[in-house]
Design a protein around this motif. Structure first.
Motif, PDB file in Angstrom:
ATOM      1  N   PHE A 206       0.843  -1.199   0.000  1.00 30.64           N
ATOM      2  CA  PHE A 206       0.000   0.000   0.000  1.00 30.64           C
ATOM      3  C   PHE A 206       0.876   1.245   0.000  1.00 30.64           C
ATOM      4  CE2 PHE A 206      -2.691   3.202   2.208  1.00 30.64           C
ATOM      5  CZ  PHE A 206      -3.705   3.255   1.271  1.00 30.64           C
ATOM      6  N   SER A 207       0.738   2.060  -1.031  1.00 29.47           N
ATOM      7  CA  SER A 207       1.657   3.195  -1.204  1.00 29.47           C
ATOM      8  C   SER A 207       1.016   4.553  -0.929  1.00 29.47           C
ATOM      9  CB  SER A 207       2.220   3.178  -2.633  1.00 29.47           C
ATOM     10  OG  SER A 207       1.183   3.322  -3.586  1.00 29.47           O
ATOM     11  N   TYR A 208      -0.302   4.579  -0.686  1.00 26.19           N
ATOM     12  CA  TYR A 208      -0.974   5.866  -0.478  1.00 26.19           C
ATOM     13  C   TYR A 208      -0.846   6.292   0.984  1.00 26.19           C
ATOM     14  CZ  TYR A 208      -2.912   5.705  -5.166  1.00 26.19           C
ATOM     15  OH  TYR A 208      -3.050   5.679  -6.531  1.00 26.19           O
ATOM     16  N   CYS A 209       0.358   6.763   1.306  1.00 24.13           N
ATOM     17  CA  CYS A 209       0.641   7.199   2.675  1.00 24.13           C
ATOM     18  C   CYS A 209       1.104   8.652   2.658  1.00 24.13           C
ATOM     19  CB  CYS A 209       1.742   6.337   3.306  1.00 24.13           C
ATOM     20  SG  CYS A 209       1.421   4.567   3.290  1.00 24.13           S
ATOM     21  N   GLY A 210       0.880   9.348   3.764  1.00 22.40           N
ATOM     22  CA  GLY A 210       1.401  10.697   3.926  1.00 22.40           C
ATOM     23  C   GLY A 210       0.986  11.636   2.823  1.00 22.40           C
ATOM     24  N   ASN A 211       1.960  12.293   2.194  1.00 19.15           N
ATOM     25  CA  ASN A 211       1.685  13.292   1.167  1.00 19.15           C
ATOM     26  C   ASN A 211       1.002  12.701  -0.056  1.00 19.15           C
ATOM     27  OD1 ASN A 211       2.717  15.497   2.588  1.00 19.15           O
ATOM     28  ND2 ASN A 211       4.805  15.111   1.880  1.00 19.15           N
ATOM     29  N   LYS A 212       1.312  11.443  -0.366  1.00 20.48           N
ATOM     30  CA  LYS A 212       0.677  10.813  -1.527  1.00 20.48           C
ATOM     31  C   LYS A 212      -0.825  10.653  -1.295  1.00 20.48           C
ATOM     32  CE  LYS A 212       1.105   7.054  -4.845  1.00 20.48           C
ATOM     33  NZ  LYS A 212       1.837   5.841  -5.270  1.00 20.48           N
ATOM     34  N   MET A 213      -1.214  10.308  -0.073  1.00 19.22           N
ATOM     35  CA  MET A 213      -2.631  10.213   0.255  1.00 19.22           C
ATOM     36  C   MET A 213      -3.292  11.591   0.164  1.00 19.22           C
ATOM     37  SD  MET A 213      -5.369   8.572   1.124  1.00 19.22           S
ATOM     38  CE  MET A 213      -5.079   6.974   1.882  1.00 19.22           C
ATOM     39  N   LYS A 214      -2.624  12.611   0.676  1.00 23.49           N
ATOM     40  CA  LYS A 214      -3.177  13.970   0.625  1.00 23.49           C
ATOM     41  C   LYS A 214      -3.364  14.439  -0.816  1.00 23.49           C
ATOM     42  CE  LYS A 214      -0.927  15.263   4.974  1.00 23.49           C
ATOM     43  NZ  LYS A 214       0.118  16.113   5.571  1.00 23.49           N
ATOM     44  N   LEU A 217      -6.337  12.675  -2.279  1.00 21.96           N
ATOM     45  CA  LEU A 217      -7.590  13.241  -1.768  1.00 21.96           C
ATOM     46  C   LEU A 217      -7.932  14.540  -2.499  1.00 21.96           C
ATOM     47  CD1 LEU A 217      -7.083  12.551   2.046  1.00 21.96           C
ATOM     48  CD2 LEU A 217      -8.872  11.562   0.605  1.00 21.96           C
ATOM     49  N   LYS A 218      -6.936  15.389  -2.712  1.00 22.98           N
ATOM     50  CA  LYS A 218      -7.159  16.634  -3.456  1.00 22.98           C
ATOM     51  C   LYS A 218      -7.616  16.340  -4.886  1.00 22.98           C
ATOM     52  CE  LYS A 218      -3.904  19.599  -0.935  1.00 22.98           C
ATOM     53  NZ  LYS A 218      -2.624  20.375  -1.024  1.00 22.98           N
ATOM     54  N   TYR A 219      -6.951  15.372  -5.507  1.00 22.64           N
ATOM     55  CA  TYR A 219      -7.311  14.970  -6.865  1.00 22.64           C
ATOM     56  C   TYR A 219      -8.759  14.470  -6.929  1.00 22.64           C
ATOM     57  CZ  TYR A 219      -7.462  11.979 -11.017  1.00 22.64           C
ATOM     58  OH  TYR A 219      -7.818  11.371 -12.202  1.00 22.64           O
ATOM     59  N   SER A 220      -9.219  13.831  -5.844  1.00 25.78           N
ATOM     60  CA  SER A 220     -10.557  13.247  -5.796  1.00 25.78           C
ATOM     61  C   SER A 220     -11.638  14.244  -5.363  1.00 25.78           C
ATOM     62  CB  SER A 220     -10.562  12.042  -4.845  1.00 25.78           C
ATOM     63  OG  SER A 220      -9.622  11.077  -5.260  1.00 25.78           O
ATOM     64  N   SER A 236      -1.882   5.967  10.250  1.00 27.49           N
ATOM     65  CA  SER A 236      -2.133   7.400  10.107  1.00 27.49           C
ATOM     66  C   SER A 236      -3.626   7.638   9.967  1.00 27.49           C
ATOM     67  CB  SER A 236      -1.422   7.969   8.877  1.00 27.49           C
ATOM     68  OG  SER A 236      -0.028   7.927   9.036  1.00 27.49           O
ATOM     69  N   ILE A 237      -4.032   8.826  10.420  1.00 19.43           N
ATOM     70  CA  ILE A 237      -5.411   9.277  10.246  1.00 19.43           C
ATOM     71  C   ILE A 237      -5.403  10.474   9.310  1.00 19.43           C
ATOM     72  CG2 ILE A 237      -7.446  10.267  11.372  1.00 19.43           C
ATOM     73  CD1 ILE A 237      -6.713   8.755  13.885  1.00 19.43           C
ATOM     74  N   TYR A 238      -6.319  10.477   8.347  1.00 23.00           N
ATOM     75  CA  TYR A 238      -6.456  11.586   7.404  1.00 23.00           C
ATOM     76  C   TYR A 238      -7.890  12.108   7.460  1.00 23.00           C
ATOM     77  CZ  TYR A 238      -2.426   9.028   5.543  1.00 23.00           C
ATOM     78  OH  TYR A 238      -1.237   8.337   5.410  1.00 23.00           O
ATOM     79  N   LEU A 239      -8.040  13.399   7.713  1.00 28.07           N
ATOM     80  CA  LEU A 239      -9.343  14.046   7.680  1.00 28.07           C
ATOM     81  C   LEU A 239      -9.407  15.002   6.510  1.00 28.07           C
ATOM     82  CD1 LEU A 239      -9.123  13.740  11.145  1.00 28.07           C
ATOM     83  CD2 LEU A 239     -11.357  14.728  10.770  1.00 28.07           C
ATOM     84  N   SER A 240     -10.496  14.982   5.775  1.00 29.73           N
ATOM     85  CA  SER A 240     -10.679  15.906   4.676  1.00 29.73           C
ATOM     86  C   SER A 240     -12.153  16.254   4.539  1.00 29.73           C
ATOM     87  CB  SER A 240     -10.144  15.306   3.370  1.00 29.73           C
ATOM     88  OG  SER A 240     -10.800  14.086   3.076  1.00 29.73           O
ATOM     89  N   LYS A 241     -12.421  17.343   3.817  1.00 31.68           N
ATOM     90  CA  LYS A 241     -13.793  17.768   3.580  1.00 31.68           C
ATOM     91  C   LYS A 241     -14.062  17.779   2.069  1.00 31.68           C
ATOM     92  CE  LYS A 241     -14.871  20.449   7.716  1.00 31.68           C
ATOM     93  NZ  LYS A 241     -15.410  21.716   8.244  1.00 31.68           N
ATOM     94  N   LYS A 242     -15.275  17.425   1.724  1.00 27.24           N
ATOM     95  CA  LYS A 242     -15.697  17.458   0.325  1.00 27.24           C
ATOM     96  C   LYS A 242     -15.782  18.901  -0.144  1.00 27.24           C
ATOM     97  CE  LYS A 242     -19.626  16.308  -2.656  1.00 27.24           C
ATOM     98  NZ  LYS A 242     -20.917  15.563  -2.755  1.00 27.24           N
ATOM     99  N   ILE A 243     -15.065  19.183  -1.215  1.00 26.76           N
ATOM    100  CA  ILE A 243     -15.121  20.521  -1.803  1.00 26.76           C
ATOM    101  C   ILE A 243     -16.413  20.649  -2.598  1.00 26.76           C
ATOM    102  CG2 ILE A 243     -13.991  22.137  -3.381  1.00 26.76           C
ATOM    103  CD1 ILE A 243     -11.350  20.675  -2.739  1.00 26.76           C
ATOM    104  N   ILE A 244     -17.114  21.748  -2.394  1.00 27.93           N
ATOM    105  CA  ILE A 244     -18.400  21.942  -3.055  1.00 27.93           C
ATOM    106  C   ILE A 244     -18.190  22.125  -4.562  1.00 27.93           C
ATOM    107  CG2 ILE A 244     -20.450  23.412  -3.199  1.00 27.93           C
ATOM    108  CD1 ILE A 244     -19.937  24.168  -0.279  1.00 27.93           C
TER     109      ILE A 244
END
Length: 244
Positions: A206-214, A217-220, A236-244
């Protein structure tokens, strides 16, 4: 007909989790030395910190397994309705028994299904949580498209997943444990060689760690608002919000 076809790997994984369901909780707690309780509590703590409790009405817990995180969410947010989604029928049987024992049948529901084809309307959920399930996604991009679809605008996505320790000494110890000790104990106690060999391979690959995960998430379509390493960076825990 399903919107997206399921791969043979997904069917194998579902069968694997069905087969180890009766020992899943015990082995999770044993192999993590009980630290998995602390990790899930941290998920709840951060969700409380970064959300407005009054606005959390509907939560979806993807890859809910035997429902431990779904139960914690329902206990913490008393006016929240929680749905746990998982492809494993046998794991969900155990989860349903837990909600009976905790008298939470009115506020928790478990649904059998896959992350890349979820049976929910657009903009249904205030929060989506995923605990140790992202690395099992077989259609990574499709799953995140679905998560984006079913989240409300500005809804929260919180992910708890294995990551890679940065400290070289911790990295060596963790690598030895996860590749030599964990599979042997898991295989011996579960009598399922595929399951715990898969576990260590999925963590390793699994390679989606740290900055790659962030970045992903931005791409998505999500805005990363917080990330935190736990237990020397093992998870690791990652929190993000859906961009409108």
């Amino acid at each position: 007909m399903n919107k997206y076809p399921f791969s043979s790997t997904e069917e194998e994984l579902t069968k694997m989790f069905d087969n180890i369901s009766s020992k899943y909780d015990f082995l999770n707690h044993l192999l993590s030395f009980g630290i998995d309780f602390i990790w899930r509590k941290k998920v709840i703590e951060l969700l409380t910190k970064f959300s407005t409790k009054k606005k959390i009405q509907n939560v979806l817990d993807i890859a809910t397994g035997t429902g431990d995180l779904a139960l914690l969410i329902a206990k913490k947010f008393h006016k929240t309705y929680v749905i746990g989604l998982d492809p494993s029928k046998e794991m969900l049987k155990i989860a349903r028994n837990k909600i009976k024992n905790n008298f939470l049948k009115k506020r928790i529901q478990f649904v059998q299904g896959y992350s890349q084809n979820m049976p929910f309307e657009n903009a249904t959920f205030d929060v989506v949580t995923i605990s140790f399930g992202v690395r099992n996604f077989q259609n990574f991009h499709l799953s995140f498209q679905e998560i984006y679809r079913i989240l409300k605008p500005m809804g929260i996505l919180e992910i708890l997943e294995f990551s890679k320790p940065s400290n070289p000494y911790i990295k060596k110890i963790y690598h030895f444990y996860s590749h030599s000790i964990l599979p042997r104990i898991g295989n011996f106690l579960s009598k399922n060689n595929f399951a715990y060999n898969y576990l260590q391979e999925s963590i390793k690959s699994f390679s989606y760690c740290g900055n790659k995960m962030k970045k992903f998430l931005k791409y998505s379509g999500f805005n990363p608002i917080h990330s935190q390493k736990l237990t020397f960076g093992i998870v690791s825990i990652y929190l993000s919000k859906k961009i409108i």
